[in-house]
Design a protein around this motif. Structure first.
Motif, mmCIF file in Angstrom:
data_model
loop_
_atom_site.group_PDB
_atom_site.id
_atom_site.type_symbol
_atom_site.label_atom_id
_atom_site.label_comp_id
_atom_site.label_asym_id
_atom_site.label_seq_id
_atom_site.Cartn_x
_atom_site.Cartn_y
_atom_site.Cartn_z
ATOM 1 N N SER A 21 54.061 6.665 4.556
ATOM 2 C CA SER A 21 53.160 5.511 4.516
ATOM 3 C C SER A 21 53.511 4.457 3.471
ATOM 4 O O SER A 21 54.370 4.650 2.634
ATOM 5 N N ALA A 23 53.139 2.010 0.182
ATOM 6 C CA ALA A 23 52.610 2.214 -1.152
ATOM 7 C C ALA A 23 53.226 1.255 -2.156
ATOM 8 O O ALA A 23 54.306 0.711 -1.975
ATOM 9 N N THR A 29 53.048 7.969 -0.745
ATOM 10 C CA THR A 29 52.400 8.348 0.513
ATOM 11 C C THR A 29 53.357 9.080 1.434
ATOM 12 O O THR A 29 54.576 8.879 1.387
ATOM 13 N N LYS A 41 48.063 11.985 7.206
ATOM 14 C CA LYS A 41 48.417 11.109 6.087
ATOM 15 C C LYS A 41 48.039 11.756 4.761
ATOM 16 O O LYS A 41 46.980 12.366 4.648
ATOM 17 N N ALA A 43 48.284 10.781 0.460
ATOM 18 C CA ALA A 43 48.645 9.854 -0.608
ATOM 19 C C ALA A 43 48.186 10.453 -1.928
ATOM 20 O O ALA A 43 47.127 11.091 -2.002
ATOM 21 N N LEU A 192 45.629 3.346 -5.360
ATOM 22 C CA LEU A 192 45.532 4.280 -4.232
ATOM 23 C C LEU A 192 44.315 3.966 -3.381
ATOM 24 O O LEU A 192 44.409 3.801 -2.167
ATOM 25 N N THR A 196 44.095 2.854 1.171
ATOM 26 C CA THR A 196 43.982 4.006 2.087
ATOM 27 C C THR A 196 43.840 3.585 3.542
ATOM 28 O O THR A 196 44.321 4.271 4.450
ATOM 29 N N ILE A 199 47.497 2.747 5.114
ATOM 30 C CA ILE A 199 48.618 3.677 4.995
ATOM 31 C C ILE A 199 49.158 3.991 6.388
ATOM 32 O O ILE A 199 48.477 4.599 7.207
ATOM 33 N N THR A 202 55.662 6.220 5.281
ATOM 34 C CA THR A 202 55.952 6.982 4.075
ATOM 35 C C THR A 202 56.565 6.071 3.011
ATOM 36 O O THR A 202 57.414 5.236 3.300
#
Length: 439
Positions: A21, A23, A29, A41, A43, A192, A196, A199, A202
């Motif tokens: 996800s 990041a 993630t 997912k 994170a 973070l 969310t 996401i 990576t």
């Protein structure tokens, strides 16, 4: 979001699952895409002003539970598990140091859920914060590592809702490994929480493999061996002896059944060490502080205790049968050992049937009780019918061979021969002939 749709989150120590996800610094993630387009997912954020960790976990509710953990293998890993609760959301931490088995709850690490932890659009959303969780019994996290090992797992599809800190979880369907750049994950927790919802790929993580767990066969084979032994094999041995009067058939059949029971017991012991099967004491009995509940790994549940008793009794029963047979061959008479062997055998079969039933409940599979009872009742009807027919034939044979009945004609007086000679009697008159005149 209603109370029944909230998430139940749980720290576990031996499972695996996740992938990539988007990041920025302050979050790494990992997102794993499913065949149906659903993503798992994960994170992580390493706060730069505390000794804790922050996590976000998301995945489809088609899986009974989701899990991720710190570690390169199941043994000693610190795992977090997410599954639906019955009402309020909760978070628990479990740790396993016993290898490839279901982890056990440990209260050593403080944690809590934050923000909107729950279920929406058939997706789990878990926001987790923990303190003093960078080191635990069995392992630790290196927050300076750019390739810190992590693992993940997803549970099979079945209905699971529990408020317990140790819900009875079934073995994972899939699992995998990945590494996380803990340096990238270090920073303000808001980096973070603010991303969310976006996401999708990576970032700061690398997949190290995805695996299909396959089917765990120990528990099903344990059930099959035990149900087959007490529902079919042992009753069949009774038929061989009591109906067909085949002593050696009986001996070989029962010896084989005991062997199957022994293998089944070994599989049961192995399965018990893999899971945290728990039976809680009813509320009315909780005043008995020494009996707060039963757990499979402790081997203190009624099913396991009765199982050990039955296994030991089966082994003793074999010895009694051999001893009785040796004495009978010399004396050709019934022996006290034989009587004990006979009645003990019946008790063992009944106790085994009861314990198989308890076992289905203990394993969370009560639906198998009815088919098992159908087999048991069928064998009981077959045995009763054959013994009835044998007894009926025996009564008829006894009546036919009874000396009193064989000489029944001798009990009646003999008729003396008649002195009337029918051959000398005149022939009857012809039909329609005129009567003769009187002389």
């Amino acid at each position: 979001m209603d109370r029944s749709s909230r998430c139940f989150v749980l720290f576990l120590s031996l499972l695996h699952f996740i992938t990539p996800s988007y990041a920025t610094n302050g979050a790494s993630t990992f997102v794993l895409g499913g065949d149906d387009g659903a993503n798992l997912k994960f994170a992580i954020n390493v706060p730069d002003r505390s000794d804790g960790l922050n996590f976000y976990v998301s995945g489809p509710t088609g899986n009974s539970w989701l899990a991720f953990g710190a570690g390169s293998q199941m043994k000693g890993a610190l795992m977090f598990i997410v599954y639906p609760s019955e009402n309020d959301p909760a978070i628990q931490e479990l740790q396993s140091t016993s290898g490839h088995s279901e982890p056990s709850f440990t209260p050593d690490i403080s944690f809590n859920t934050t923000r909107e932890t729950g279920i929406s659009n058939n997706t789990y959303h878990a926001f987790i914060s923990c303190s003093n969780c960078r080191k635990w019994k069995g392992g630790s996290l290196d927050v300076k590592s750019k390739n810190e090992p992590w693992l993940f797992a997803v549970g099979p599809e079945y209905s699971l809702q529990s408020n317990s800190k140790q819900a009875n979880l079934r073995q994972h369907d899939n699992y995998g490994f990945f590494t996380v750049d803990m340096v990238q994950a270090t920073g303000d927790p808001e980096s973070l929480w603010n991303q969310t919802s976006s996401i999708n790929v990576t970032s700061g993580a690398t997949s190290k493999g995805f695996h299909d767990s396959g089917q765990g066969y120990a528990a099903p084979l344990h059930a099959l061996f035990m149900a087959g032994s007490f529902g079919v094999l042992f009753p069949l041995g009774v038929i061989y002896l009591r109906v067909l009067e085949k002593v050696m058939w009986h001996a070989f059949n029962q010896a084989f059944a005991v062997l199957v029971v022994s293998i089944g017991a070994a599989l049961g012991i192995y399965s018990s060490r893999l899971y945290n099967k728990v039976i809680k004491m009813p509320k009315d009995f909780r005043y008995i502080k020494r009996l707060p509940g039963f757990q499979s790994k402790s081997f203190n549940s009624p099913h396991q205790i009765i199982g050990f008793i039955v296994l030991l009794s089966c082994l003793v029963q074999v010895a009694l049968g051999i001893l009785h047979h040796r004495i009978f061959k010399k004396t050709q008479k019934k022996t006290p050992v034989g009587m004990i062997h006979r009645w003990t055998g019946q008790i063992i079969i009944l106790l085994g049937i009861v314990n198989v039933t308890i076992g289905f409940v203990f394993a969370g599979s009560p639906r198998h009780i009815i088919p098992f009872f159908i087999v048991v009742v069928g064998m009981a009807i077959l045995l009763a019918s054959m013994m009835f027919m044998k007894a009926r034939r025996a009564r008829r044979a006894a009546a036919y061979n009874n000396p009193h009945n064989q000489g029944l004609n001798e009990s009646f007086p003999q008729q003396h021969p008649s002195d009337i000679h029918l051959t000398s009697a005149a022939a009857p008159p012809a039909y329609n002939a005129p009567p003769s005149s009187a002389q």
